[in-house]
Design a protein around this motif. Structure first.
Motif, PDB file in Angstrom:
ATOM      1  N   MET A 364       0.825  -1.211   0.000  1.00 33.24           N
ATOM      2  CA  MET A 364       0.000   0.000   0.000  1.00 33.24           C
ATOM      3  C   MET A 364       0.863   1.267   0.000  1.00 33.24           C
ATOM      4  O   MET A 364       0.472   2.293  -0.559  1.00 33.24           O
ATOM      5  CB  MET A 364      -0.922   0.008   1.216  1.00 33.24           C
ATOM      6  CG  MET A 364      -2.003  -1.061   1.209  1.00 33.24           C
ATOM      7  SD  MET A 364      -3.147  -0.913  -0.209  1.00 33.24           S
ATOM      8  CE  MET A 364      -2.499  -2.160  -1.331  1.00 33.24           C
ATOM      9  N   LEU A 365       2.039   1.193   0.618  1.00 40.22           N
ATOM     10  CA  LEU A 365       2.945   2.336   0.658  1.00 40.22           C
ATOM     11  C   LEU A 365       3.780   2.455  -0.614  1.00 40.22           C
ATOM     12  O   LEU A 365       4.501   3.442  -0.792  1.00 40.22           O
ATOM     13  CB  LEU A 365       3.879   2.229   1.875  1.00 40.22           C
ATOM     14  CG  LEU A 365       3.210   2.312   3.250  1.00 40.22           C
ATOM     15  CD1 LEU A 365       4.248   2.098   4.354  1.00 40.22           C
ATOM     16  CD2 LEU A 365       2.518   3.656   3.435  1.00 40.22           C
ATOM     17  N   GLY A 366       3.707   1.444  -1.467  1.00 41.24           N
ATOM     18  CA  GLY A 366       4.474   1.472  -2.706  1.00 41.24           C
ATOM     19  C   GLY A 366       5.952   1.219  -2.504  1.00 41.24           C
ATOM     20  O   GLY A 366       6.783   1.679  -3.300  1.00 41.24           O
ATOM     21  N   ILE A 367       6.300   0.468  -1.469  1.00 41.28           N
ATOM     22  CA  ILE A 367       7.705   0.197  -1.144  1.00 41.28           C
ATOM     23  C   ILE A 367       8.063  -1.209  -1.602  1.00 41.28           C
ATOM     24  O   ILE A 367       7.393  -2.186  -1.244  1.00 41.28           O
ATOM     25  CB  ILE A 367       7.957   0.342   0.369  1.00 41.28           C
ATOM     26  CG1 ILE A 367       7.672   1.782   0.804  1.00 41.28           C
ATOM     27  CG2 ILE A 367       9.379  -0.061   0.731  1.00 41.28           C
ATOM     28  CD1 ILE A 367       7.778   1.998   2.297  1.00 41.28           C
ATOM     29  N   CYS A 368       9.122  -1.311  -2.393  1.00 46.82           N
ATOM     30  CA  CYS A 368       9.596  -2.615  -2.865  1.00 46.82           C
ATOM     31  C   CYS A 368      10.379  -3.325  -1.769  1.00 46.82           C
ATOM     32  O   CYS A 368      11.007  -2.692  -0.919  1.00 46.82           O
ATOM     33  CB  CYS A 368      10.479  -2.447  -4.098  1.00 46.82           C
ATOM     34  SG  CYS A 368       9.586  -1.996  -5.594  1.00 46.82           S
TER      35      CYS A 368
END
Length: 419
Positions: A364-368
């Motif tokens: 959801m935070l867009g962190i890989c």
């Protein structure tokens, strides 16, 4: 016509959309049965809103009002019923599910998924495994230099059917559908001792270990918690003992901040202390606070009157309610690594859905996630499950920023607590 054993567990849908589903368990009793039931309920993504249970030491009657943790969640109620039936101590159940003796650990399987990398892929695989009722015991996820992802999941099967070719093929087929064109290969086989022993887990630094496993809040964790409005409410809880109300039982009254696993954490702690619960009432949440009343005894049938025993139980209960999961971020060379730790039951069972919740938050935070691990860690007095995630840089959350790191820790903790 329903078999007699099916009456051990009944699940009834609410009358109106959004109303709680009522789960009734009426079966022979055993120490820790309430914990086992709540663990399964939590594993299916449900929250307990109200509960009542009682036992005479031989037979248990439990009623739980439950709702999905999110409105978009789909619950397989039939599978939930089967899992709850499997927790009931009955000879009928052991023959129906063809289970091994309760003392035998479940078989461990190794799932190897090789795929192209993309944001959120790790959570999508984790979600698929939850849908297949496969529990993740260990994980090793690695990103290759050419941008591909190698996922090694060591899993157990809650349906006890992975020994069949059909079940293994269905699992790999389902994962292939979920990953689509990103899937390169999927293999599932029984894991031998050599498979687990070959996993190369990075050692924890002393600073991280102290922060994760300390009985007291570290300065860093305390400063992070003060920045979260929800954490200010956590310390308002209270635990009281009353040995005068009942001639045979100690009344344990707990007032605490509400979070999705609080009932499980209370019953897990009671189970680890070998506490017998004769009666319990879980009151509804009021303005984010919840009351739990328990009539309890020691394993020898006596009340808990010794001050040392009360202090020890109170201390462990407070720790379970205030800090059921530890979350922090540390440097790993030029990169940032997220750590989550939780206590393991004395029975060896880990906490359900932690890996699911953390990977969901990062998606959801867009962190890989460049790499991920699940491992067990022993301290002097208990065993822990430790989750590690090597994070990739993000525009919205530059990892060099202390504010961004604080936000990541807060968002992960809020998801884990159900806030």
């Amino acid at each position: 016509m329903a078999s007699a054993w099916e009456d051990l567990v009944l699940i009834k849908q609410g009358k109106e959309p959004g109303d709680p589903w009522v789960i009734t368990v009426n079966c022979p009793d055993k120490v820790g049965l309430g914990c086992d039931v709540c663990r399964i309920v939590l594993d299916f993504g449900l929250c307990i809103t109200i509960g009542d249970f009682c036992t005479d030491g031989y037979w248990c009657y439990m009623v739980l009002w439950t709702v999905p943790q999110t409105s978009s969640m789909t619950v397989d109620w039939e599978s939930l019923k089967k899992r709850l039936l499997s927790a009931c101590p009955s000879f009928l159940m052991s023959s129906y599910f063809n289970q091994k003796s309760s003392g035998s650990p479940p078989l461990l399987y190794m799932l190897k998924v090789f795929c192209l990398d993309r944001k959120g892929l790790l959570h999508d695989v984790t979600k698929a495994l939850c849908q297949l009722e496969l529990s993740i015991e260990r994980v090793k996820v690695m990103t290759t230099p050419d941008g591909k992802l190698l996922n090694l999941f060591f899993i157990t099967d809650n349906t006890d059917l992975l020994h069949t070719t059909k079940r293994r093929e269905e699992a790999c087929k389902h994962l292939g559908v979920v990953l689509g064109e990103y899937c390169i290969s999927c293999e599932l086989q029984l894991a031998g001792p050599e498979s687990v022993s070959q996993l190369d887990f990075s050692p924890l630094s002393e600073a991280v270990a102290e922060e994760l496993f300390s009985h007291n809040l570290s300065r860093k964790e305390a400063s992070l918690q003060t920045l979260s409005p929800d954490m200010e409410k956590v310390n308002l809880g209270a635990i009281t003992f009353d040995d005068f109300l009942s001639p045979a039982h100690t009344l344990l009254q707990i007032q605490c901040v509400d979070q999705k696993s609080v009932v499980y954490d209370i019953l897990r702690t009671s189970k680890d202390f070998n506490i017998q619960i004769a009666y319990g009432r879980i009151s509804p949440s009021v303005e984010g606070s919840r009351n739990v009343d328990l009539l309890i005894q020691k394993a020898d049938g006596k009340k808990i009157v010794e001050p040392d025993s009360q202090i020890a139980l109170c201390s462990r209960l407070k720790e379970a309610m205030l800090r059921p999961m530890r979350v922090t971020i540390a440097n790993r060379g030029p990169d940032a690594e997220l750590f989550v730790a939780n206590q393991v039951e004395l029975s060896g069972k880990g906490r359900p859905r932690v890996f699911y919740d953390v990977t969901f938050t990062l998606k959801m935070l867009g962190i890989c996630v460049f790499s991920a691990e699940i491992r067990r860690h022993l301290t002097s007095d208990r065993e822990w499950e430790v989750y590690r995630f090597l994070l990739g840089e993000s525009r919205e959350f530059p990892l060099a920023s202390s504010q961004a790191r604080t936000e990541i820790v807060d968002r992960v903790r809020r998801t884990l607590m159900g806030w």
